[in-house]
Design a protein around this motif. Structure first.
Motif, PDB file in Angstrom:
ATOM      1  N   PRO C 241       0.822  -1.212   0.000  1.00  0.00           N
ATOM      2  CA  PRO C 241       0.000   0.000   0.000  1.00  0.00           C
ATOM      3  C   PRO C 241       0.853   1.257   0.000  1.00  0.00           C
ATOM      4  N   VAL C 242       2.013   1.162   0.646  1.00  0.00           N
ATOM      5  CA  VAL C 242       2.888   2.335   0.668  1.00  0.00           C
ATOM      6  C   VAL C 242       3.422   2.608  -0.730  1.00  0.00           C
ATOM      7  N   SER C 243       3.886   1.561  -1.393  1.00  0.00           N
ATOM      8  CA  SER C 243       4.367   1.771  -2.755  1.00  0.00           C
ATOM      9  C   SER C 243       3.270   2.360  -3.611  1.00  0.00           C
ATOM     10  N   ALA C 244       2.084   1.798  -3.436  1.00  0.00           N
ATOM     11  CA  ALA C 244       0.975   2.291  -4.245  1.00  0.00           C
ATOM     12  C   ALA C 244       0.763   3.768  -4.009  1.00  0.00           C
ATOM     13  N   LEU C 245       0.771   4.131  -2.755  1.00  0.00           N
ATOM     14  CA  LEU C 245       0.502   5.525  -2.429  1.00  0.00           C
ATOM     15  C   LEU C 245       1.646   6.419  -2.870  1.00  0.00           C
ATOM     16  N   LEU C 246       2.882   5.934  -2.634  1.00  0.00           N
ATOM     17  CA  LEU C 246       4.047   6.723  -3.022  1.00  0.00           C
ATOM     18  C   LEU C 246       3.992   7.036  -4.505  1.00  0.00           C
ATOM     19  N   HIS C 247       3.621   6.011  -5.275  1.00  0.00           N
ATOM     20  CA  HIS C 247       3.706   6.172  -6.711  1.00  0.00           C
ATOM     21  C   HIS C 247       2.505   6.868  -7.292  1.00  0.00           C
ATOM     22  N   ALA C 248       1.391   6.617  -6.668  1.00  0.00           N
ATOM     23  CA  ALA C 248       0.183   7.082  -7.326  1.00  0.00           C
ATOM     24  C   ALA C 248      -0.156   8.499  -6.918  1.00  0.00           C
ATOM     25  N   VAL C 249      -0.124   8.764  -5.646  1.00  0.00           N
ATOM     26  CA  VAL C 249      -0.544  10.090  -5.233  1.00  0.00           C
ATOM     27  C   VAL C 249       0.535  10.841  -4.505  1.00  0.00           C
ATOM     28  N   ALA C 250       1.031  10.202  -3.476  1.00  0.00           N
ATOM     29  CA  ALA C 250       1.728  11.018  -2.507  1.00  0.00           C
ATOM     30  C   ALA C 250       2.987  11.649  -3.076  1.00  0.00           C
ATOM     31  N   VAL C 251       4.057  10.912  -3.075  1.00  0.00           N
ATOM     32  CA  VAL C 251       5.344  11.573  -3.232  1.00  0.00           C
ATOM     33  C   VAL C 251       5.590  12.018  -4.666  1.00  0.00           C
ATOM     34  N   VAL C 252       5.496  11.065  -5.554  1.00  0.00           N
ATOM     35  CA  VAL C 252       5.828  11.374  -6.938  1.00  0.00           C
ATOM     36  C   VAL C 252       4.911  12.474  -7.468  1.00  0.00           C
ATOM     37  N   LYS C 253       3.654  12.330  -7.145  1.00  0.00           N
ATOM     38  CA  LYS C 253       2.699  13.315  -7.623  1.00  0.00           C
ATOM     39  C   LYS C 253       2.926  14.674  -6.983  1.00  0.00           C
ATOM     40  N   ALA C 254       3.342  14.645  -5.723  1.00  0.00           N
ATOM     41  CA  ALA C 254       3.590  15.924  -5.079  1.00  0.00           C
ATOM     42  C   ALA C 254       4.632  16.704  -5.865  1.00  0.00           C
ATOM     43  N   GLY C 255       5.672  15.984  -6.297  1.00  0.00           N
ATOM     44  CA  GLY C 255       6.689  16.658  -7.093  1.00  0.00           C
ATOM     45  C   GLY C 255       6.122  17.182  -8.396  1.00  0.00           C
ATOM     46  N   ALA C 256       5.384  16.324  -9.077  1.00  0.00           N
ATOM     47  CA  ALA C 256       4.827  16.748 -10.358  1.00  0.00           C
ATOM     48  C   ALA C 256       3.853  17.898 -10.165  1.00  0.00           C
ATOM     49  N   PHE C 257       3.045  17.771  -9.122  1.00  0.00           N
ATOM     50  CA  PHE C 257       2.080  18.832  -8.837  1.00  0.00           C
ATOM     51  C   PHE C 257       2.803  20.144  -8.536  1.00  0.00           C
ATOM     52  N   GLY C 258       3.907  20.018  -7.825  1.00  0.00           N
ATOM     53  CA  GLY C 258       4.688  21.217  -7.541  1.00  0.00           C
ATOM     54  C   GLY C 258       5.172  21.888  -8.821  1.00  0.00           C
ATOM     55  N   ILE C 259       5.626  21.067  -9.756  1.00  0.00           N
ATOM     56  CA  ILE C 259       6.091  21.645 -11.016  1.00  0.00           C
ATOM     57  C   ILE C 259       4.919  22.328 -11.727  1.00  0.00           C
ATOM     58  N   VAL C 260       3.762  21.684 -11.659  1.00  0.00           N
ATOM     59  CA  VAL C 260       2.578  22.294 -12.273  1.00  0.00           C
ATOM     60  C   VAL C 260       2.299  23.655 -11.653  1.00  0.00           C
ATOM     61  N   ARG C 261       2.307  23.674 -10.311  1.00  0.00           N
ATOM     62  CA  ARG C 261       2.059  24.934  -9.619  1.00  0.00           C
ATOM     63  C   ARG C 261       3.092  25.988 -10.018  1.00  0.00           C
ATOM     64  N   LEU C 262       4.325  25.541 -10.062  1.00  0.00           N
ATOM     65  CA  LEU C 262       5.408  26.476 -10.365  1.00  0.00           C
ATOM     66  C   LEU C 262       5.195  27.093 -11.739  1.00  0.00           C
ATOM     67  N   VAL C 263       4.879  26.232 -12.685  1.00  0.00           N
ATOM     68  CA  VAL C 263       4.765  26.735 -14.048  1.00  0.00           C
ATOM     69  C   VAL C 263       3.511  27.577 -14.212  1.00  0.00           C
ATOM     70  N   TYR C 264       2.397  27.082 -13.709  1.00  0.00           N
ATOM     71  CA  TYR C 264       1.143  27.770 -14.016  1.00  0.00           C
ATOM     72  C   TYR C 264       0.819  28.887 -13.047  1.00  0.00           C
ATOM     73  N   ASP C 265       1.063  28.647 -11.759  1.00  0.00           N
ATOM     74  CA  ASP C 265       0.519  29.589 -10.792  1.00  0.00           C
ATOM     75  C   ASP C 265       1.547  30.535 -10.209  1.00  0.00           C
ATOM     76  N   VAL C 266       2.814  30.226 -10.411  1.00  0.00           N
ATOM     77  CA  VAL C 266       3.805  31.159  -9.888  1.00  0.00           C
ATOM     78  C   VAL C 266       4.416  31.964 -11.043  1.00  0.00           C
ATOM     79  N   TYR C 267       4.999  31.241 -11.973  1.00  0.00           N
ATOM     80  CA  TYR C 267       5.600  31.948 -13.097  1.00  0.00           C
ATOM     81  C   TYR C 267       4.546  32.317 -14.131  1.00  0.00           C
ATOM     82  N   GLY C 268       3.577  31.458 -14.268  1.00  0.00           N
ATOM     83  CA  GLY C 268       2.622  31.683 -15.350  1.00  0.00           C
ATOM     84  C   GLY C 268       3.191  31.086 -16.633  1.00  0.00           C
TER      85      GLY C 268
END
Lengths: 602, 223, 501, 497
Positions: C241-268
């Motif tokens: 379950p940890v691997s599932a969560l790490l890969h699906a939502v939690a960690v990996v996605k947090a990084g990707a989501f951060g990049i999304v935020r950075l590009v769209y909502d901070v820099y534009g």
């Protein structure tokens, strides 16, 4: 309204039937494990899968269904262009389904009796057959690209299960060839679709065709798409899966594979290529397509006659026939003005080939398990579709006449000659196939009124009478039969072919004696070089991957060693602590001096 | 030519301090330290700080001396000093090079002080005290760095402290006597407490490690 | 008033569950399960409320000042809601799964406490309204996942935990430096206030580029962009379950989501494009996609293969956002959810195989489809989705990626997509083949490595239903992508907001 | 800056609060006397006594909040003593009393479990603790150098005394070294004072700030004062006495020492610099450099340390480095930078004090419970002593500077200040420090997560001890998000405009 309902039902009904078996199995929980009797999988319901679609094809009037929530917005459509395809496809599917119930009766009985292995294989077939059908229907009916692609992919991948049904070494080889080539095709199609649809931001096939016309790199998009669908349509070079997959599949599956599914490639071309649009500017591509089509038509014929397995011979015949169709499509690209007339001929030809090839494949099963018919009746019946395919009779003659007339009008005389040469090849192939069938004929007679012979007989009837009932471009073709004075021009290839076949038959013994190697040409021709190339490539890729892996692990090992060294060094730092302790007071004075210097420098 | 009593006042504590710090016999060194404290008290008196003189006598000479002797195991009842402590020789012999090396930081400090004091002209009366203070600081620090014996280091600390007090009062002079005396008194009390604590510690260490020299027991870590 | 508190309550549902779980005794697994499940359901409900409110145009925000100039801000926007919806949905599924998976194993109390904390951080990341708050939860995520990674306490797990920490903490630190730098430059940047950076003098642009790269470096660690991906395959030793969560939502996605935020909502996106940073992202993600696929091909065990597949797939998100234009945005964002659903399914299934049959290697999977048909079906759906075949959700992402590539004037990216699809097929289809078409122990050939009969069905229901549910969701997300509230719909909403000011 | 220290005031002292200020200093002594008298076996008398000491603070706080800085002048026979209370003072006083309260609440149980009341040590604990608290209060309140000196000396001696209480050989040896070095440090401090007093004839900070002029005297005096204080504060090359002392001391004493005693020296040093040399950037860089070295050195040694308490002690050395980096950020920088750094430094001080106290207590609990003092002895601890490990973990979050702890917020501010000042090296130092602290903290966790060990002999500690550690740790964690509160206190008590 009814038509719309039928449209939905046409897709859903096979899926419902597909889900029925596992649901039933699940109801009878232990059915899978217990050794005892098991439910009948291929019952009449199962065979009824294409019926709603058939009804739809016969229902008058056009209909369009918009599905907002479906994928990216679904548009399913039945119009006059789709009707003939739908009609002959569902017909063949239905016949093959009925045929399969008889063909697989032994497996069915074994499964019911408790042979777990057979039952498993049969379950696979029972599940995947309707699924393949559903995919096929969807691709025929879809007007939006995602649904089209979905149908295409579902059909392609579900058919894998049909190919490997026998579960032996050959079947897996055939399956692998099928799957790898199919994947290659799917990838190209996806790329082409994305590119073309992306440039025009369209979701419909109509829009896609316009997009290719408008786009700057339209020729490339068209080429990619043509190649992608070409895998399915058996374009020369990409056809290698056909002769490998067909012989190993169960006969009814071979029939639909060769009769309907490879037509999906053609449908794909017709759907995505801007045929008949003078602004398309795809002439260079068209010329290439014509050449490749002819190479396929002739080459497959030549290679095919070296084959022993009748199904392999028929598969090469399919390649050859599809080569002819490819050449016609190529003409549509080079000479757009000709297309409106040519398209009728193409549809007719495709339908004819589909039905006839289906009948021929079904006939192979019949020759292996002959029904209680006198040989004088049975073998002419087997020969009939062969002759039709060669263009001597019935639908074959009609379709040949149809495109020949158009081509002559368009000034493509040379092409007609080439196509006639291909027809010679077809005749040879037919002769070869029948000869092999004769040699491998079975002796255990089955009842005439079984599902298998009936389906076969009906297929022959439907195939030969095709021009009479197939609705092309809004109605049945007006005058399908050529006038008698054209007959010699149309029939000479058959004659030549028969003559060559006769010669070959007599020379056969001699040739066999002297050149045994000729008969060892493996089915699948180019597959073997491809396979070895792919193996090398795969090995290379794997070596690359392994190289990355070892490089990574070497790097890791180096880093670990470095880390160990660093740790030892850090551990050694504690010895300086002692100095700090001993020198605390001098150090304090040193700090004071440093600070003083700092203040001084201010 | 400074008056004789001034010279005496400068030289007497310095000489005594040097003896205290360099005497190899600890009981003798401690006795000399009491004398040194008395001499300093005399200096205070001479400089006019009566309170300081009294406190120095009381805290510096009497109590500190008492604690030092307690550390040595020498009591009023005339018990024989613990042989181990009283006659202990420094385990680390005095080597010239060692001495010179430890002189360097002391010189650095004295240099700093000289730089600072250069801009603070001294009145006549305080000049002697200033010099003796400086010398005592230097001597004390040098000895502190040099010695490893805990008791000797306590002695060195006390002498350095006294030097600082002298320097302080010589600097303060008449300008802010109250503040200066406050500082010195605090310093004296702290020195006494520190010495007391140190002396008790030395005793405890000696009691805990009967088999080993307390001085060498702390040798590795202390300093 | 209640609107401001809604994000806070949503956060609290999982944040407060952690101490509650810690207070419960280890034996009380029923109470713990009830607590976990009710909290997960409640959160799902709250997120649903917020999504509905968002569609109705309501504003949810909660904030206070931490130190002068720095604000803690929770805010609901469409982008965040996508992520929040995904994580709350998958939390529910994974909670069910974990209850079944960890049955009778030690330290369950600790596990579920940190598990809740981990989800709380994910929700925090999704609700974060500015970079500071984002960073806060981003780091909290690192902390709360570490005990999960080393949960088993064996040497391999501990070593993996160390590697994990080295990567993520360094990444977090680098990110911190970048965020502080940006803060020093322009002050508090609330997500969506793109004009703050856009209106800066062009002479600051080199600095902005530098800061972007620094933050990308920090976020790239968790997003497992290629040179920074090393922790992910190692972290596979964690429980399923940890691997599932790490890969699906939690960690990996947090990084990707951060990049999304950075590009769209901070820099534009406009500014990012003008600074030429999108190209950097494209190249990086393309490289990662291909590299991950090739490495996955060489793996002989199931979970590492899935791990490398994750590396490859997560970069689709980055690729999507790096394609300038609304379609690329839609692709990236939709894939954020799609990949989560599909990958979590795959990991559940891998866990099921391991639990029920003791299978870890791919060549042990022969014929498992017969023994565990439903699990294998779910796996098939996930794998086909990863390849990008319709009607699974992965196709939708790929479709929009292609469209985005054309729109951004980079049709060569389609070639990458095709190549990656082929590679994906090359490492997933053999597995499917083994599952369904090879004879194995279920057919009387050989034996399963370690067979246990966990339940009435093919395996324990706790393990089976989540797998099926997520598989169904990933199927529906593709099949019914056109419906409102589908991932695609949400992504389209975000993209419209981004491109139509 | 000097206004922020509350050294310039227009307020007239009020007698009521003057008594309060005296009470603030004296009441902790009462705790000591009471403790010595009745030797509490339970926590509540000690807690009550410590709460009593909090009372005057509670009356002082509204006064400061409403009226700004309070200043008092005490005349003692020609001596003038200056005291003042502003927001910063108040904050530090509160911190001191709270930590003393926590230690006092922790100590009885600890003494019962760990020490079993052997020897005279426990009897001395209470008066020394009271004295320590009183001297710390004195230091925070002092506005003249004499009071500072008295406070510093009292604090130093009582700290040494507390450290010596276990009475074991290693404690005594380390304590002896601490004593000698503390005394030497005091001498340096006194020498500096002597120069200042000699040159300008006064000791009150506000007055001196106006009187002093740059020159060799000031410089030498500052150099000596700073060197002495840095020795007492265990700044990098002068830190050698710290770890051994902590290694053998009692847990509550270690907590107090690391949390407060060291900070007091730092506080005095920073105050002196801000008053006397607010523009001495180069020298401040020297101090910053020492801080950087401390961060690295302390971090490295903490990482490799074998014993749990050594890890925590070395981490103190490392964390003090962060505070020292405050010097170059506060001295000689633009007001905007200094203002951020000011908040950052004091927040860091608060965070570290709370976290370090919590960490010492948690480590003490772990060591008591496992009976092991080595890091590797923690194997399996996460399963058996989750609460102690949780406290350790939360405190560690603050130490490493991970969000949402106060340590993080402080680090954020320091980073921001360093960036704003353009002093790039400190970014690197803070980064390295974070990584190193993460390394040593998670090394402890790594051992505690080991599962496959049989731990046959362990005894759980009383719940109260765990709870106290946990509360302190939580305080340091939550202070990160609630940082406005202490920072507002820092702001309001600025005194003048």
């Amino acid at each position: 309204m009814t038509a719309t309902l039928l449209l939905i039902l046409a897709i859903l009904w096979p899926l419902v039937l597909m889900l029925r078996s596992p649901l039933r199995l699940m109801m009878e929980q232990e059915a899978l494990w217990r050794p005892g009797p098991r439910p009948k999988l291929l019952d009449a319901w199962w065979a009824s899968a294409p019926l709603p679609a058939l009804a739809l094809a016969l229902w008058p009037g056009e209909t369009t269904l918009l599905l907002e929530g479906w994928l990216l917005g679904g548009v399913w459509q039945l119009d006059e262009a789709r009707r003939p395809w739908l009609l002959f496809s569902t017909l063949l599917w239905g016949l093959a389904g009925v045929y399969a119930r008889g063909y697989l009766i032994a497996e069915q009985q074994a499964g019911e009796a408790g042979d777990g292995e057979t039952f498993r294989r049969l379950t696979g077939l029972a599940l995947l057959w309707p699924l393949t059908l559903a995919g096929n229907l969807l691709l025929l009916l879809a007007e939006d690209i995602p649904s089209f692609y979905l149908g295409f992919a579902v059909m392609t991948f579900a058919a894998y299960g049909l190919v490997v049904h026998a579960d032996n070494r050959d079947a897996h080889l055939g399956g692998r060839a099928y799957l790898i080539m199919a994947l290659f095709g799917e990838a190209l199609i996806l790329g082409g679709l994305l590119w073309a649809a992306g440039s025009a931001e369209t979701l419909t096939l109509t829009g896609l065709r316009e997009s290719i016309v408008d786009a700057e790199q339209g020729a490339w998009m068209a080429a990619i798409l043509w190649l992608g669908f070409g895998v399915k349509a058996g374009v020369v070079g990409l056809h290698v899966w056909l002769p490998l997959a067909h012989p190993v599949a169960p006969t009814p599956a071979s029939a639909v594979l060769s009769g309907v599914m490879i037509k999906a490639g053609l449908v794909g071309w017709l759907s995505v290529l801007p045929l008949g649009d003078p602004a398309a500017g795809l002439e260079p591509l068209g010329r290439l397509v014509v050449v490749l089509g002819l190479v396929g038509a002739l080459g497959a014929a030549l290679f095919g006659i070296t084959q022993r397995h009748p199904k392999a011979v028929l598969a090469y015949s399919s390649v050859s026939q599809m080569g002819m169709l490819t050449a016609l499509v190529g003409i549509g690209l080079t000479d757009p003005a000709l297309w409106p007339a040519l398209s009728v001929a193409v549809v007719l030809f495709a339908a004819h080939h589909g039905m006839t090839k289906g009948a021929l494949f079904l006939g192979i099963g019949i020759s292996e398990h002959p029904p209680r018919l006198p040989a004088w009746l049975l073998w002419p019946l087997l020969v009939l579709p062969a002759l039709s395919l060669a263009g001597a009779l019935a639908s074959g003659l009609a379709s040949k006449w149809a495109f020949k007339g158009v081509l002559y009008e368009g000034g493509h005389g040379a092409l007609v000659i080439w196509l006639s040469l291909a027809a010679v090849g077809t005749t040879l192939l037919m002769a070869r196939a029948l000869w092999r069938q004769w040699r491998e004929r079975g002796h255990h007679a089955i009842p005439l009124l079984g599902t298998m012979p009936l389906a076969w007989l009906f297929a022959i009837v439907a195939a030969t009478s095709l021009p009479l009932w197939l609705p092309v471009a809004g109605g049945v073709v007006d005058s399908p039969w050529p006038p008698p004075d054209e007959l010699p021009g149309l029939l000479w290839p058959v004659g030549a072919g028969l003559a060559l076949a006769g010669l070959g038959f007599y020379g056969l013994a001699d040739i066999t004696r002297r050149r045994r190697v000729v008969w060892r040409l493996m089915p699948g021709d180019l597959w073997w070089p491809y396979a070895s190339l792919a193996r090398h490539l795969g090995a290379g890729l794997k070596a690359f991957g392994d190289g990355l892996e070892t490089r990574g692990s070497r790097l890791r090992a180096w880093l670990v060693a470095q880390e160990k060294g660093a740790m030892a060094w850090i551990d050694g730092l504690t010895r300086y602590e002692r100095r700090f302790r001993q020198l605390a007071v001098p150090l304090m004075i040193g700090v004071a001096v440093l600070l003083l210097l700092g203040f001084w420098l201010e | 030519m400074p008056p004789l009593d001034d010279v005496l006042l400068v030289t007497l504590p310095v000489l005594l301090a040097a003896f205290v710090l360099l005497d190899r016999h600890l009981v003798r060194a401690c006795s000399l330290f009491v004398l040194f404290a008395l001499a300093v008290a005399l200096t205070w008196w001479k400089l006019g700080f009566l309170w300081l003189a009294m406190l120095e006598t009381l805290l510096g000479a009497a109590l500190t001396g008492g604690f030092l002797f307690h550390a040595l195991g020498v009591g009023l009842a005339g018990r024989a000093p613990t042989a181990r402590l009283a006659h202990a020789r420094d385990p680390v012999p005095l080597i010239w090079r060692r001495g010179l090396v430890h002189l360097l930081p002391v010189l650095a400090l004295l240099g700093m002080l000289a730089a600072a004091l250069g801009s603070l002209p001294a009145s006549d009366g305080s000049l002697a005290a200033r010099w003796s203070g400086l010398v005592l600081i230097g001597l004390g620090l040098w000895a502190f760095a040099l010695h490893t014996h805990l008791l000797r280091r306590l002695l060195a600390f006390n002498i350095t402290g006294t030097g600082i007090f002298l320097l302080l009062m010589s600097l303060v002079g008449k300008t802010a006597p109250a503040a200066g005396q406050g500082l010195v008194i605090t310093g004296l009390v702290v020195a006494l407490l520190g010495t007391a604590l140190g002396a008790l510690l030395v005793r405890r260490l000696g009691a805990l490690v009967p088999s080993r020299e307390p001085a060498s027991a702390s040798d590795g870590q202390a300093s | 008033m209640s609107q401001a508190w809604l994000p806070l309550i949503t956060l609290a549902t999982s944040l407060l569950v952690a101490p509650l779980i810690l207070l419960l005794p280890e034996r009380a697994w029923r109470a713990r399960a009830a607590l976990n499940l009710s909290a997960a359901l409640l959160k799902l409900l709250l997120v649903g409320l917020m999504v509905v409110g968002l569609y109705q145009g309501r504003e949810f925000a909660f904030g206070f000042t931490v130190v002068p100039g720095v604000e803690f801000l929770l805010r609901v926007d469409a982008l965040g809601m996508m992520f929040a919806g995904l994580s709350s949905l998958l939390w529910l599924a994974t909670t069910v799964y974990a209850i079944g998976y960890l049955e009778d194993s030690p330290n369950r109390k600790r596990f579920f406490a940190f598990f809740s904390l981990c989800v709380a951080s994910t929700i925090g990341i999704s609700l974060a309204g500015n970079l500071f708050t984002f960073l806060l939860f981003y780091e909290l995520l690192t902390l709360s996942t570490y005990p999960l990674v080393v949960h088993r306490g064996h040497p391999a797990g501990l070593a993996a935990g160390t590697v994990y920490l080295r990567y993520t903490l360094s990444g977090g630190l680098v990110l911190l430096l970048g965020v502080v730098g940006l803060h020093a430059l322009v002050g508090d940047v609330t997500f969506g206030e793109r004009e703050m950076l856009r209106d800066l003098d062009p002479s600051y642009h080199p600095l902005l580029i530098g800061l972007f790269l620094v933050m990308l470096l920090g976020l790239g660690v968790k997003a497992a962009l290629v040179p920074l991906h090393g922790w992910l395959p190692r972290a596979m030793v964690a429980p399923a379950p940890v691997s599932a969560l790490l890969h699906a939502v939690a960690v990996v996605k947090a990084g990707a989501f951060g990049i999304v935020r950075l590009v769209y909502d901070v820099y534009g996106i406009q500014l990012t494009f003008e600074l030429g940073l999108l190209t950097v992202l494209t190249v990086l993600s393309v490289f990662t996609i291909l590299y991950g696929s090739i490495r996955a091909l060489a793996q002989q065990e199931l979970k590492p293969r899935l791990a490398y597949s994750t590396i490859s797939q997560v970069s689709y998100i980055v690729l999507g956002i790096s394609l300038f234009g609304p379609f690329g945005t839609i692709a990236g964002l939709a894939h954020l959810m799609h990949q989560g659903l599909m990958k979590v399914t795959l990991f559940y299934c891998a866990g099921n195989y391991a639990e029920e049959l003791g299978i870890h290697r791919i060549d042990e999977l022969d014929g498992a489809g017969r023994r565990m048909p439903l699990t294998s079906l779910a796996f098939t759906v996930g794998a086909l989705g990863m390849i990008g075949l319709p009607p699974v959700a992965g196709f939708i992402s790929k479709w929009y990626l292609g469209l985005g590539a054309v729109q951004a004037g980079m049709p060569w990216v389609i070639g990458v997509l095709v190549a990656s699809s082929l590679l994906n097929a090359a490492y997933f289809l053999p597995i499917l083949h083994r599952l369904w078409f090879r004879a194995g122990p279920a057919h009387g050939k050989g034996q399963w490595p370690e067979e246990r009969c966990l339940g009435r069905f093919e395996t324990s229901g706790w393990l089976l239903w989540p797998s099926l549910a997520t598989a169904l969701f990933s199927l529906l997300a593709g099949l019914l992508a056109g419906l409102p509230f589908s991932p695609l719909d949400l992504a389209t909403l975000v993209a419209t907001e981004e491109y139509l000011p | 800056m000097i206004e922020r220290l509350g050294l310039v005031t227009t307020q007239l002292p009020t007698t009521g609060s003057s008594v309060m200020a005296l009470l603030v200093v004296v009441l902790p002594l009462l705790l000591g006397v009471l403790g010595a008298a009745c030797r509490p076996k339970r926590g509540w008398p000690a807690v009550l006594a410590s709460l009593l000491a909090l009372l005057p603070l509670l009356t002082l706080t509204p006064l400061v909040v409403s009226q700004g800085t309070q200043a008092w002048v005490l005349e003692l026979d020609g001596l003038t003593l200056h005291w003042r209370a502003n927001g910063l003072t108040l904050l530090l006083l509160l911190l001191t009393q709270l930590l003393v309260l926590a230690s006092a609440a922790y100590a009885p149980a600890y003494l019962r479990v760990a020490v079993q009341a052997q020897g005279r040590g426990p009897a001395w604990l209470w008066p020394l603790m009271g004295l320590l608290a009183a001297s710390l209060s004195l230091i925070w309140l002092a506005a003249d150098l004499l009071t500072l000196y008295i406070g510093l000396e009292l604090m130093g001696l009582s700290a040494v005394g507390l450290m010596l209480l276990p009475g074991r050989e290693d404690a005594l040896a380390a304590g002896m070294r601490y004593l000698l070095l503390a005394l030497i440090g005091s001498l340096a401090f006194l020498l500096g004072l002597a120069l200042l007093l000699g040159a300008w004839g006064r000791l009150d900070l506000a007055g001196l700030a106006e009187a002093v002029e740059a020159g060799p005297v000031l410089w030498v005096a500052m150099a000596l004062l700073s060197a002495g204080l840095l020795l007492k504060a265990a700044a990098f090359p002068l830190h050698a006495w710290l770890a051994p002392v902590h290694g053998s001391a009692w847990t509550p004493v270690s907590a107090l020492h690391a949390a407060l005693v060291i900070k007091a020296s730092f506080f005095i040093a920073l105050q002196l610099w801000l008053v006397f040399a607010p523009q001495a950037a180069v020298a401040a860089w020297v101090v910053g450099g020492m801080g950087a070295a401390a961060v690295v050195w302390g971090g490295l040694l903490a990482w490799r340390a074998d014993k749990l308490k050594d890890v925590v002690a070395w981490s103190t050395v490392s964390q003090l480095g962060y505070l020292l980096i405050g010097f170059p950020l506060l001295i000689g920088t633009a007001p905007a930078v200094a203002s951020i750094a000011w908040d950052g430094v004091w927040l860091q001080l608060l965070a570290h004090s709370l976290a370090k106290a919590a960490m010492f207590l948690a480590v003490g609990n772990l060591m008591l419970a496992t009976g092991e003092s080595r890091v590797s002895g923690l194997a399996g601890a996460s399963r058996r002593f989750p609460l102690a490990l949780l406290s350790f973990g939360i405190a560690a979050i603050s130490l490493v500077g991970l969000p949402p702890s106060a340590g993080f917020t402080a680090k954020w501010l320091l980073l921001h200040a360093a960036l704003a000042a353009g002093q790039w090296p400190w970014l690197l130092v803070l980064a390295v420090g974070t990584l190193l602290s993460a390394a040593y903290v998670f090394r402890v966790f790594r051992y505690s997560f080991v599962e496959d060990v049989e731990l046959e002999d362990y005894r759980p500690v009383p719940l109260r001890m765990d709870l106290i550690a946990l509360i302190l740790a939580l305080a340091s964690l939550l202070l990160g998000l609630a940082a406005t509160w202490p920072l507002a206190l820092l702001e309001i008590a600025g005194g003048g405009p």
